[in-house]
Design a protein around this motif. Structure first.
Motif, PDB file in Angstrom:
ATOM      1  N   LEU A   1      56.960 -25.785  -4.478  1.00 57.96           N
ATOM      2  CA  LEU A   1      57.511 -25.037  -4.550  1.00 57.96           C
ATOM      3  C   LEU A   1      56.774 -23.858  -3.397  1.00 57.96           C
ATOM      4  O   LEU A   1      57.562 -23.247  -3.062  1.00 57.96           O
ATOM      5  N   GLU A   2      55.666 -23.999  -3.468  1.00 59.50           N
ATOM      6  CA  GLU A   2      55.032 -22.921  -3.045  1.00 59.50           C
ATOM      7  C   GLU A   2      55.337 -22.914  -1.184  1.00 59.50           C
ATOM      8  O   GLU A   2      55.354 -22.778  -0.281  1.00 59.50           O
ATOM      9  N   GLU A   3      55.137 -24.468  -1.052  1.00 62.78           N
ATOM     10  CA  GLU A   3      55.306 -25.085   0.360  1.00 62.78           C
ATOM     11  C   GLU A   3      56.930 -25.047   1.043  1.00 62.78           C
ATOM     12  O   GLU A   3      56.776 -25.558   2.283  1.00 62.78           O
ATOM     13  N   ASN A   4      57.048 -24.927  -0.478  1.00 62.87           N
ATOM     14  CA  ASN A   4      58.933 -25.915  -0.121  1.00 62.87           C
ATOM     15  C   ASN A   4      59.794 -24.022  -0.663  1.00 62.87           C
ATOM     16  O   ASN A   4      60.483 -24.069  -1.647  1.00 62.87           O
ATOM     17  N   PRO A   5      59.598 -22.896   0.217  1.00 60.83           N
ATOM     18  CA  PRO A   5      60.195 -21.373  -0.441  1.00 60.83           C
ATOM     19  C   PRO A   5      61.696 -21.698  -0.386  1.00 60.83           C
ATOM     20  O   PRO A   5      62.497 -21.150  -1.601  1.00 60.83           O
ATOM     21  N   ASP A   6      62.648 -22.496   0.630  1.00 62.63           N
ATOM     22  CA  ASP A   6      63.792 -23.113   0.520  1.00 62.63           C
ATOM     23  C   ASP A   6      64.564 -24.131  -0.840  1.00 62.63           C
ATOM     24  O   ASP A   6      65.358 -24.265   0.025  1.00 62.63           O
ATOM     25  N   LEU A   7      63.219 -24.362  -1.109  1.00 60.67           N
ATOM     26  CA  LEU A   7      63.649 -26.147  -2.273  1.00 60.67           C
ATOM     27  C   LEU A   7      64.823 -25.171  -3.023  1.00 60.67           C
ATOM     28  O   LEU A   7      65.196 -23.892  -3.470  1.00 60.67           O
ATOM     29  N   LYS A   8      65.990 -26.007  -2.585  1.00 59.42           N
ATOM     30  CA  LYS A   8      67.261 -25.746  -3.442  1.00 59.42           C
ATOM     31  C   LYS A   8      67.318 -26.788  -5.319  1.00 59.42           C
ATOM     32  O   LYS A   8      68.163 -26.252  -5.973  1.00 59.42           O
ATOM     33  N   GLY A   9      66.462 -27.666  -5.019  1.00 53.90           N
ATOM     34  CA  GLY A   9      66.682 -28.825  -6.239  1.00 53.90           C
ATOM     35  C   GLY A   9      65.591 -30.270  -6.461  1.00 53.90           C
ATOM     36  O   GLY A   9      64.880 -30.279  -5.657  1.00 53.90           O
ATOM     37  N   ILE A  10      65.270 -29.927  -7.516  1.00 57.03           N
ATOM     38  CA  ILE A  10      64.324 -31.236  -8.171  1.00 57.03           C
ATOM     39  C   ILE A  10      65.030 -32.280  -9.290  1.00 57.03           C
ATOM     40  O   ILE A  10      65.230 -32.241  -9.865  1.00 57.03           O
TER      41      ILE A  10
END
Length: 331
Positions: free
Chosen positions: A221-230
């Motif tokens: 989450l910290e490394e990918n602030p634009d993450l949309k899904g897990i």
């Protein structure tokens, strides 16, 4: 009393004794013919909801079909973190099961490669083999009983893709990447996303640690602030992701989907952190695994693969009666 009458009485008594002995012999033979089975599970920890349900299903099946069943499997201790990765312990238990010479061994393989030679040894000794939930790297078994993991994960992938608008970055938090369930679920999920064009930025192996799933998710989450899904591949990985999203507060922007349910994940769904889960039918796995074992032992013809099914659960349908029975099986 005449000699004739006396000998007649003796003859009747002797005949009765032989009849009784015959009945006893038949019953003894019947008991000898009862089917014996050993189920080598991935885990026997009391807190592991999934494997407890598989065990319950197997025991219910054994009771119904008259099977002499023994359940064994790795146990890190009931107070220890949930675990289903101890291949060496499972190998020892499988070796012990083989020496017991049961009619059938049911096996949920922790590692599809490491357990393979021991499973082959069981079959070479004339023991029927039923794989439950997790298979081997070679399809040597007489029957596989479990979820069609590729199909279930594909369903999750399509649901997630639709939820995030068919675009954006997603991450996979996976359990034990050397187990067949993980391999098949990742493939099914990725193939479903591939048709929609969503980008998978990484696949993270957390073994069987909720804590590692939690810390890994926070880092992603910290490394990918634009993450949309897990996407989390099982109960252990999902509980770690759920904890991270609830603590970080990012569940409003990151769509989290998983396979498996638990009380922790049910709570996460009610709070909005978990958007959807594919819930397996672990009780069915145990019960249908025993039914397959009985058919094999009796020489009956059965399917090579038996799909135990799954249900897709969201916050919108989790209150339905049939869904409640799946996600709160111990209530």
């Amino acid at each position: 009393m005449s000699k004739k009458t006396y000998y007649s009485i003796i003859a009747v008594i002797v005949a009765a004794v032989f009849v009784m002995l015959g009945v006893f012999w038949v019953k003894s033979e019947e008991s000898k013919e009862s089917i014996t089975a050993v189920f080598v599970s991935k885990s026997t920890q009391k807190g592991f909801e999934f494997w407890n349900l598989v065990k319950q299903g197997a025991e219910e099946g054994a009771k119904e079909f008259g099977v002499n069943l023994k359940v064994t499997g790795p146990n890190a201790g009931d107070d220890a973190p949930l675990s289903e990765s101890d291949a060496q312990a499972q190998i020892r238990q499988l070796e012990e099961a083989i020496e017991q010479k049961p009619d059938v061994i049911l096996l949920a393989a922790v590692d599809q490669d490491k357990l393979l030679p021991y499973a082959k040894e069981a079959m070479n000794r004339g023991i029927k083999l039923v794989m439950v939930d997790s298979g081997l790297s070679e399809n040597i078994e007489d029957c596989f009983v479990g979820t069609d993991n590729y199909v279930a994960a594909g369903s999750v992938g399509r649901q997630m893709s639709q939820y995030i608008g068919n675009e954006g970055k997603v991450a996979i938090i996976s359990h034990q990447m050397m187990t067949s369930t993980s391999i098949e679920r990742i493939a099914g999920f990725e193939d479903a996303l591939g048709r929609e064009g969503v980008q998978v930025i990484g696949k993270y192996d957390i073994g069987d640690s909720v804590e590692l799933a939690y810390t890994t998710t926070l880092q992603v989450l910290e490394e990918n602030p634009d993450l949309k899904g897990i996407f989390a591949t099982n109960q252990i990985s999902a509980e770690g992701v759920n904890k991270a999203l609830l603590e970080s507060g990012k569940y409003d922007t990151v769509a989290f989907f998983a396979i498996d349910s638990s009380n922790a994940l049910n709570e996460g769904m009610e709070k909005g952190a978990v958007k959807g889960v594919a819930v397996q039918m672990p009780f069915n796995m145990g019960y249908m695994g025993i039914k397959a074992a009985v058919d094999l032992a009796k020489g009956n013809s059965i399917a090579k693969e038996i799909d135990t099914g799954f249900a897709f659960v969201t916050k919108e349908n989790m209150r339905q009666e049939e869904i409640q029975k799946l996600i709160y099986p111990f209530v």
